[in-house]
Design a protein around this motif. Sequence first.
Motif, short mmCIF file in Angstrom:
data_model
loop_
_atom_site.label_atom_id
_atom_site.label_comp_id
_atom_site.label_asym_id
_atom_site.label_seq_id
_atom_site.Cartn_x
_atom_site.Cartn_y
_atom_site.Cartn_z
N PRO A 1 -8.94 1.38 8.47
CA PRO A 1 -9.14 2.13 7.21
C PRO A 1 -9.58 3.57 7.49
N PRO A 2 -9.28 4.52 6.60
CA PRO A 2 -8.36 4.32 5.49
C PRO A 2 -6.94 4.09 6.00
N ARG A 3 -6.25 3.16 5.42
CA ARG A 3 -4.93 2.77 5.89
C ARG A 3 -3.91 3.87 5.58
N VAL A 4 -3.06 4.15 6.55
CA VAL A 4 -2.00 5.15 6.38
C VAL A 4 -0.66 4.44 6.52
N ILE A 5 0.15 4.53 5.47
CA ILE A 5 1.45 3.86 5.46
C ILE A 5 2.52 4.88 5.10
N ALA A 6 3.48 5.05 5.99
CA ALA A 6 4.60 5.96 5.75
C ALA A 6 5.81 5.15 5.28
N LEU A 7 6.48 5.67 4.26
CA LEU A 7 7.68 5.02 3.73
C LEU A 7 8.91 5.79 4.16
N SER A 8 9.86 5.08 4.76
CA SER A 8 11.15 5.68 5.09
C SER A 8 12.22 4.81 4.45
N VAL A 9 12.26 4.88 3.12
CA VAL A 9 13.17 4.06 2.32
C VAL A 9 14.00 4.98 1.44
N PRO A 10 15.12 4.49 0.89
CA PRO A 10 15.96 5.34 0.04
C PRO A 10 15.19 5.93 -1.13
N ALA A 11 15.49 7.18 -1.45
CA ALA A 11 14.82 7.86 -2.56
C ALA A 11 15.16 7.17 -3.87
N GLY A 12 14.22 7.29 -4.82
CA GLY A 12 14.46 6.71 -6.14
C GLY A 12 13.52 5.55 -6.44
N PRO A 13 13.95 4.63 -7.28
CA PRO A 13 13.09 3.52 -7.73
C PRO A 13 12.55 2.65 -6.61
N ILE A 14 13.25 2.58 -5.47
CA ILE A 14 12.77 1.74 -4.37
C ILE A 14 11.40 2.21 -3.88
N VAL A 15 11.17 3.50 -3.88
CA VAL A 15 9.87 4.04 -3.45
C VAL A 15 8.76 3.49 -4.35
N ASP A 16 8.97 3.56 -5.65
CA ASP A 16 7.97 3.06 -6.59
C ASP A 16 7.76 1.56 -6.42
N SER A 17 8.84 0.83 -6.22
CA SER A 17 8.77 -0.62 -6.07
C SER A 17 7.95 -1.00 -4.84
N VAL A 18 8.17 -0.32 -3.71
CA VAL A 18 7.43 -0.62 -2.50
C VAL A 18 5.95 -0.31 -2.68
N ILE A 19 5.65 0.81 -3.33
CA ILE A 19 4.24 1.16 -3.55
C ILE A 19 3.56 0.12 -4.43
N GLU A 20 4.22 -0.33 -5.48
CA GLU A 20 3.66 -1.38 -6.35
C GLU A 20 3.40 -2.65 -5.54
N ASP A 21 4.34 -2.99 -4.66
CA ASP A 21 4.16 -4.19 -3.83
C ASP A 21 2.96 -4.02 -2.89
N LEU A 22 2.76 -2.83 -2.37
CA LEU A 22 1.61 -2.58 -1.50
C LEU A 22 0.29 -2.72 -2.25
N ILE A 23 0.27 -2.24 -3.49
CA ILE A 23 -0.94 -2.37 -4.31
C ILE A 23 -1.23 -3.84 -4.55
N SER A 24 -0.21 -4.60 -4.86
CA SER A 24 -0.37 -6.04 -5.10
C SER A 24 -0.84 -6.76 -3.84
N ALA A 25 -0.44 -6.24 -2.67
CA ALA A 25 -0.80 -6.88 -1.41
C ALA A 25 -2.21 -6.53 -0.94
N GLY A 26 -2.88 -5.61 -1.65
CA GLY A 26 -4.27 -5.33 -1.32
C GLY A 26 -4.61 -3.92 -0.91
N LEU A 27 -3.70 -2.98 -1.13
CA LEU A 27 -4.01 -1.58 -0.81
C LEU A 27 -5.12 -1.07 -1.73
N SER A 28 -6.00 -0.21 -1.22
CA SER A 28 -7.13 0.28 -2.01
C SER A 28 -6.94 1.76 -2.35
N ARG A 29 -7.84 2.26 -3.18
CA ARG A 29 -7.72 3.63 -3.70
C ARG A 29 -7.90 4.69 -2.63
N ASP A 30 -8.55 4.34 -1.50
CA ASP A 30 -8.75 5.32 -0.43
C ASP A 30 -7.60 5.34 0.57
#
Length: 497
Positions: A73-102
């Motif tokens: 912590p603080p956890r650093v996660i880089a996304l290398s995924v196609p632009a668009g809705p997939i970015v939002d979807s992955v971030i939502e999944d990360l929040i559900s998996a336990g990512l925190s505000r920091d």
Amino acid sequence: MMDSQIAMIGLGVMGKSLALNLLDHGFNVTGYDISQQNCTRAADEAQPLSEQMDKGQFVLARDLTHLIESLVPPRVIALSVPAGPIVDSVIEDLISAGLSRDDIVIDTGNSLWTDSEAREHRFAGKLRFFSTAVSGGEVGARFGPSLMASGDKEAWNYVKPMWQAIAAKVDVNGLPVGPFESGEACAAYLGPAGAGHYVKMVHNGIEYADMQLICEAYYFMSCALNMSANEIGQIFSHWNQGVLNSYLMEISAEILQTADPVTGRPFVEVVLDKAGQKGTGLWTAVNALQQGVPAPTIAQAVFARAQSSQKSLRTVASKTFSAQLSSQGALDKKQVLSELHDALYCSKLTVYAQGFDLLNATSKKEDWGLDFANIAKIWRAGCIIRAIFLQDIADAYLTNPALDNLLLAPGFVEQLLARSPGWRASIANSALYGVAMPAMSSALSYFDGLRSDILPANLLQAQRDYFGAHSYARVDEDESLRYHLSWSCKTKQQIIV
């Protein structure tokens, strides 16, 4: 379990290359991809690095929960995924998996800059959203890209050591150095969310135009001077030793001197003349129109790709309209090549001027406070448009940060005055010999418009007032005062509006 400093979600061409680059510089990396093929390939290429003492360790995550647990912590996660809705979807999944505000999530994809702004607001309080636009393609990502970061300033301070370590480097003269040599890193924090991806978008717009200009020079040599691809490649190699030195000129020279392994013919001659595009050049042209900023050469480069796609139509038209070549006799090859060299230099410089003008307008509108000298510096290595004269551009903005237009910098004024006759001669020859040079022609028109104290917009505004009562300002009055002429009356009368 190994503690990773960063995770990479998306192990395709760019994500895998960035992950390997991080390992090279001693950072532990967790990787994740929904494609088993991508995971296997990344793990196979990472294993030899992980076995070396001075390299980082790599681990594949089973799922997002495993990925989060592997990070310090603080956890650093880089996304290398196609632009668009997939970015939002992955971030939502990360929040559900336990990512925190920091925790920090970094979008390294080719996202539209307004999407980055929207994501910062959307995920505020849930995590620290950050973005880093990456330029340089697969090789750049692997051995040193240009990184354009923006978003949460505290997030930048945390990831800065990693980004500066893996970025391309330049020496004290602004020239690229090897991936493990010391030098100034081509990575910088550019401003609030959206700024980095906007700068990358304009970078790509310049890239579109730069590529088109080089192609037009090749096309003229081929059509009007009857030069072979190999001979043109040799000229490009020679030009690449001087003021035209750039990555795009370097690879163009190599392409033109390469033989097709199937037929033995020049490789460029077996490639179908229909150009593709992924949209970033289009985004730049559209944004310039929306902002009211003249960037005609960037737009023309997009149009040139569109026209190239009309192959069947062009084939019919080529048979309908015979070549209309000049009857003035053969061209002086040595002189024409010298003129074309200067035309290419002036046109390329004009494209950069259009790009920086657009950056300036948007920076003011969005209150980003972009540092143009810094932008020119991080483009000197790693990115696709890296060129030797970016050091001159950086110096111009360091000398005068409030420069109204790049072409007005004293050093470039001197260059344009000396080289513009060759520019004009080249465009005249293109017209006389029927060789299309749309981008180079538009660059010259932009330059001539810029240097014109009076343009025919006076007649245009009178036309608008005539048919639409849109009003006009007078040269002998304050510009804020607006007038309308009663065109329908025999005796014209001016009224204040």
